[in-house]
Design a protein around this motif. Structure first.
Motif, PDB file in Angstrom:
ATOM      1  N   PRO A 478       0.844  -1.205   0.000  1.00  0.00           N
ATOM      2  CA  PRO A 478       0.000   0.000   0.000  1.00  0.00           C
ATOM      3  C   PRO A 478       0.878   1.252   0.000  1.00  0.00           C
ATOM      4  O   PRO A 478       1.815   1.354   0.802  1.00  0.00           O
ATOM      5  N   VAL A 479       0.589   2.159  -0.898  1.00  0.00           N
ATOM      6  CA  VAL A 479       1.320   3.432  -0.960  1.00  0.00           C
ATOM      7  C   VAL A 479       0.339   4.540  -0.631  1.00  0.00           C
ATOM      8  O   VAL A 479      -0.554   4.863  -1.426  1.00  0.00           O
ATOM      9  N   ASP A 480       0.471   5.105   0.563  1.00  0.00           N
ATOM     10  CA  ASP A 480      -0.400   6.186   1.005  1.00  0.00           C
ATOM     11  C   ASP A 480       0.281   7.518   0.750  1.00  0.00           C
ATOM     12  O   ASP A 480       1.486   7.669   1.017  1.00  0.00           O
ATOM     13  N   ILE A 481      -0.482   8.479   0.263  1.00  0.00           N
ATOM     14  CA  ILE A 481       0.098   9.778  -0.075  1.00  0.00           C
ATOM     15  C   ILE A 481      -0.739  10.893   0.527  1.00  0.00           C
ATOM     16  O   ILE A 481      -1.890  10.685   0.937  1.00  0.00           O
ATOM     17  N   GLU A 482      -0.167  12.073   0.551  1.00  0.00           N
ATOM     18  CA  GLU A 482      -0.893  13.288   0.926  1.00  0.00           C
ATOM     19  C   GLU A 482      -0.709  14.294  -0.208  1.00  0.00           C
ATOM     20  O   GLU A 482       0.421  14.643  -0.541  1.00  0.00           O
ATOM     21  N   ALA A 483      -1.818  14.700  -0.813  1.00  0.00           N
ATOM     22  CA  ALA A 483      -1.762  15.647  -1.929  1.00  0.00           C
ATOM     23  C   ALA A 483      -2.783  16.747  -1.703  1.00  0.00           C
ATOM     24  O   ALA A 483      -3.960  16.471  -1.458  1.00  0.00           O
ATOM     25  N   THR A 484      -2.342  17.984  -1.762  1.00  0.00           N
ATOM     26  CA  THR A 484      -3.235  19.119  -1.562  1.00  0.00           C
ATOM     27  C   THR A 484      -2.992  20.167  -2.643  1.00  0.00           C
ATOM     28  O   THR A 484      -1.931  20.200  -3.272  1.00  0.00           O
ATOM     29  N   PHE A 509      -6.681   9.936  -2.829  1.00  0.00           N
ATOM     30  CA  PHE A 509      -5.676   9.359  -3.704  1.00  0.00           C
ATOM     31  C   PHE A 509      -4.817   8.350  -2.933  1.00  0.00           C
ATOM     32  O   PHE A 509      -4.304   8.649  -1.855  1.00  0.00           O
ATOM     33  N   ALA A 510      -4.682   7.150  -3.508  1.00  0.00           N
ATOM     34  CA  ALA A 510      -3.902   6.095  -2.864  1.00  0.00           C
ATOM     35  C   ALA A 510      -3.573   5.032  -3.901  1.00  0.00           C
ATOM     36  O   ALA A 510      -4.286   4.887  -4.904  1.00  0.00           O
ATOM     37  N   PHE A 511      -2.507   4.259  -3.639  1.00  0.00           N
ATOM     38  CA  PHE A 511      -2.052   3.284  -4.617  1.00  0.00           C
ATOM     39  C   PHE A 511      -1.790   1.927  -3.978  1.00  0.00           C
ATOM     40  O   PHE A 511      -1.572   1.823  -2.768  1.00  0.00           O
ATOM     41  N   SER A 512      -1.789   0.898  -4.845  1.00  0.00           N
ATOM     42  CA  SER A 512      -1.241  -0.409  -4.508  1.00  0.00           C
ATOM     43  C   SER A 512      -0.126  -0.682  -5.508  1.00  0.00           C
ATOM     44  O   SER A 512      -0.344  -0.604  -6.721  1.00  0.00           O
ATOM     45  N   TRP A 513       1.055  -1.005  -4.976  1.00  0.00           N
ATOM     46  CA  TRP A 513       2.212  -1.246  -5.843  1.00  0.00           C
ATOM     47  C   TRP A 513       2.610  -2.718  -5.766  1.00  0.00           C
ATOM     48  O   TRP A 513       2.834  -3.255  -4.677  1.00  0.00           O
TER      49      TRP A 513
END
Length: 650
Positions: A478-484, A509-513
């Motif tokens: 899991p790749v958690d991000i913070e985008a504003t 917004f979030a990813f699975s790698w």
């Protein structure tokens, strides 16, 4: 919304008999003429044309167990109903298709993709839905999982007063009609179908779809959809019946209900995605609590990303509701002839606008007319105004249309946005005038991606929260991000070792790698964020250590497996995310990937996933069929490819 059955079912539009060429003059004359031609005795009741006392109690009685969908096999859960045998999910961007299948396997779930979106309907064994949701709702590789709930249309008791067209001059429609009548715009009506033979609707109907029976029969099985359609776009100035707000707009009927008028989250989500994939820019949904569904919000955001706007009814519970506040939809409350909120109109922080909802004269099933009221009609009245605005300035971006709609509304109640009226009661004339004189458009001469004539020059900020730098990772990560951003982020991209492995276009917004797509050892992760004005930012790079088990093969003669996850065959419009998955009997880290559009290389990389962004808006991308090809090559030189033909809608 129930029709007053004591009303005479025919009422010609007297304005068509007047000789003045100005539509505004003719329609204003009509409103005066209507009152003077025998309705004077009823005029004093107009200011109090709200449901009688205890009306809300009668409205809620409509939703008793006796009226639940017979084929739903539904179960009471927190006051709501849900469909048996299916749930709705959205995987994180980048999750391989096989990984999703593995996650669902323990629940015997089979996913069905909804159009070109990232939403899935998951078919399950009946009576396992709650158990599956309990496990999947917090799964680290899913954005959400929810029950496919049933929801009722926003009904109210019948209006005791004679109908008239008071709401049209109230929102200054006649003045707006001098500039725009909605020509060239299609309004999708997600409801119980529409009476396609109605004299005030028939020539405006375009092909839609029946998502309940999965066929092209969009006739109205309950009566609600025809009334909603008439409020939005009944033909104006045709010597028949009533006038809709956008009388020259087209109507796309999308049936999302059963015969009892109940819709589901899945039906609404499918309808929105289907309409967006066909270039529709306005959609109306007149059901209770639509914003509470993560699936519906995601589908509405999908349409918004394609240049559309979704309007929904605020509800008729007469009390404060904690429905989810969202920017993906425009929830509308109901007002009366004195610009007061009706006693039965729901309120709360989710309300964005208000519009007339009492004694709305509209079309009914079977070529009839009648008086209706409820937020079911405040919503399509607003959708009609949006159609007028879009027709007045076809090149204006949808978010600019939305801002103008809010800024020109007549402020009611507490100054500024409030829980009762939102930004205020919609004002058609002011809204249309504002966009007609604006020079803001959707594209610039350079035709750059998401290019806008805008003053926004502030770049987003973005960072990776997890995994942490120096972490050892394996398998799915899991790749958690913070985008504003100061305005709005429209896209984020996950890059691993200079390969774009996943793209996410909807918050959060979030990813699975899939770390098996990278060789063991150091890997470098970064996320790029893009705002609506085209400003970009890249996160600080995060270095991790990949440690996956490897298996050596003596001889590799088997080509890799490759599939195009998105898009699927069908219609596309606007920005298209192309996502490719690959696997090999040797190491996925040794796979080389490439994506081509019409034979031209668009992007290349390595690993098990590859994703890119294709903008179909520029003039050099022609409408019609285009071929997307993905090619995979393993370390032994074995290759395979997959293709998808899609149709670009302009």
């Amino acid at each position: 919304m129930i029709i007053n059955k004591n009303i005479t079912p025919i009422h010609p539009d007297p304005s068509t008999h007047l000789s003045n060429p100005s539509i505004r003059a003719r329609m204003n004359h009509f409103f005066c003429y209507t009152i003077l031609a025998g309705f004077v005795s009823l005029a004093p009741t107009l200011s109090s044309a709200a449901p009688p006392e205890h009306a809300n109690e009668r409205a809620q009685a409509v939703f008793s167990e006796d009226t639940l969908p017979e084929n739903a096999r539904s179960k009471r859960m927190g006051g709501e109903e849900f469909a048996r045998g299916r749930i709705l999910i959205m995987p994180r961007a980048g999750l391989p298709a096989q990984a999703l299948a593995n996650i669902l396997k323990e629940h015997e779930g089979k996913p069905r993709k909804i159009g070109q979106s990232d939403l899935y309907i998951v078919d399950l064994p009946e009576y396992t839905e709650e158990g599956a949701i309990a496990r999947l709702a917090h799964h680290p590789h899913l954005k959400f999982a929810e029950l496919d709930q049933y929801l009722p249309p926003t009904l109210t008791p019948s209006d005791p007063y004679y109908p008239n067209a008071w709401h049209l001059p109230k929102i200054s429609s006649p003045t707006a009609w001098d500039i725009s009548q909605g020509k060239g715009i299609t309004i999708a009506i997600l409801d119980s179908g529409v009476d396609g033979k109605h004299a005030d609707l028939s020539t405006r109907i375009v092909s839609g779809w029946n998502f309940y029976d999965n066929n092209s029969n969009t006739s109205d099985v309950y009566g609600h959809g025809t009334k909603v359609a008439g409020a939005a776009a009944a033909i104006t100035n045709n010597s028949k019946g009533v006038a809709g707000v956008a009388g020259q707009a087209k109507i796309m009927p999308l049936r999302v209900t059963n015969a009892s008028g109940w819709a589901t989250w899945s039906g609404i989500s499918k309808g929105l995605v289907w309409a967006a994939d066909r270039g529709v820019r306005v959609a109306n949904i007149s059901f209770l609590g639509v914003t509470s569904s993560a699936s519906a919000r995601s589908a509405a955001q999908y349409m918004k990303d394609k240049g559309g706007l979704v309007v929904v009814s605020g509800g008729n519970t007469g009390k404060q509701e904690n429905y989810t506040a969202t920017t993906t939809m425009i929830p509308v409350a109901a007002t009366d002839a004195n610009d007061n909120r009706t006693s039965w109109s729901s309120y709360g922080n989710f309300i964005a606008l208000a519009a007339p909802g009492v004694s709305i004269w509209s079309t009914t099933n079977g070529n009839g007319y009648g008086s209706v009221h409820g937020t079911s009609f405040s919503s399509p009245i607003t959708a009609g105004v949006i159609a007028l605005m879009m027709a007045a300035n076809p090149t204006m971006k949808n978010t600019s249309i939305e801002k103008a709609l809010y800024s020109t509304a007549k402020d009611l109640g507490t100054k500024g946005r409030d829980p009762y009226y939102g930004y205020g009661r919609v004002n058609a004339a002011a809204a249309v005038k504002a966009v007609a004189t604006s020079t803001t458009s959707t594209t610039s001469t350079a035709e750059t991606d998401e290019s806008l004539a805008t003053a926004d020059t502030e770049a987003p900020t973005v960072s990776i929260l997890t995994p942490l730098g120096g972490a050892t990772v394996s398998d799915l990560v899991p790749v958690d991000i913070e985008a504003t951003d100061n305005v709005e982020i429209v896209r984020t991209e996950l890059w691993v070792n200079d390969t774009s492995v996943a793209i996410d276009t909807s918050a959060p917004f979030a990813f699975s790698w899939d770390s098996k797509g990278a060789p063991n050892g150091k890997a470098f992760l970064a996320v790029r964020a893009f705002d609506a004005a085209g400003n970009t930012a890249t996160s600080p790079t995060v270095e991790v250590n990949v440690l996956n088990q490897t298996e050596e093969l003596a001889s590799d003669t088997t080509p890799p497996q490759i599939s195009i996850i998105n898009p699927v065959p069908g219609n596309v419009t606007g920005n298209v995310i192309i996502t490719v998955n690959a696997a090999d009997d040797s190491s996925a880290a040794d796979i080389s990937l490439a994506i081509y559009v019409d034979g031209k290389l668009v992007i290349s990389g390595s690993g098990s996933t590859l994703s890119t962004h294709w903008n179909t808006r520029p003039r050099h991308v022609t409408a019609g069929t285009h071929t997307i090809q993905a090619v995979a090559k393993d370390a032994a030189g074995n290759t395979s490819s997959a293709t998808v033909d899609i149709t670009v809608i302009k």
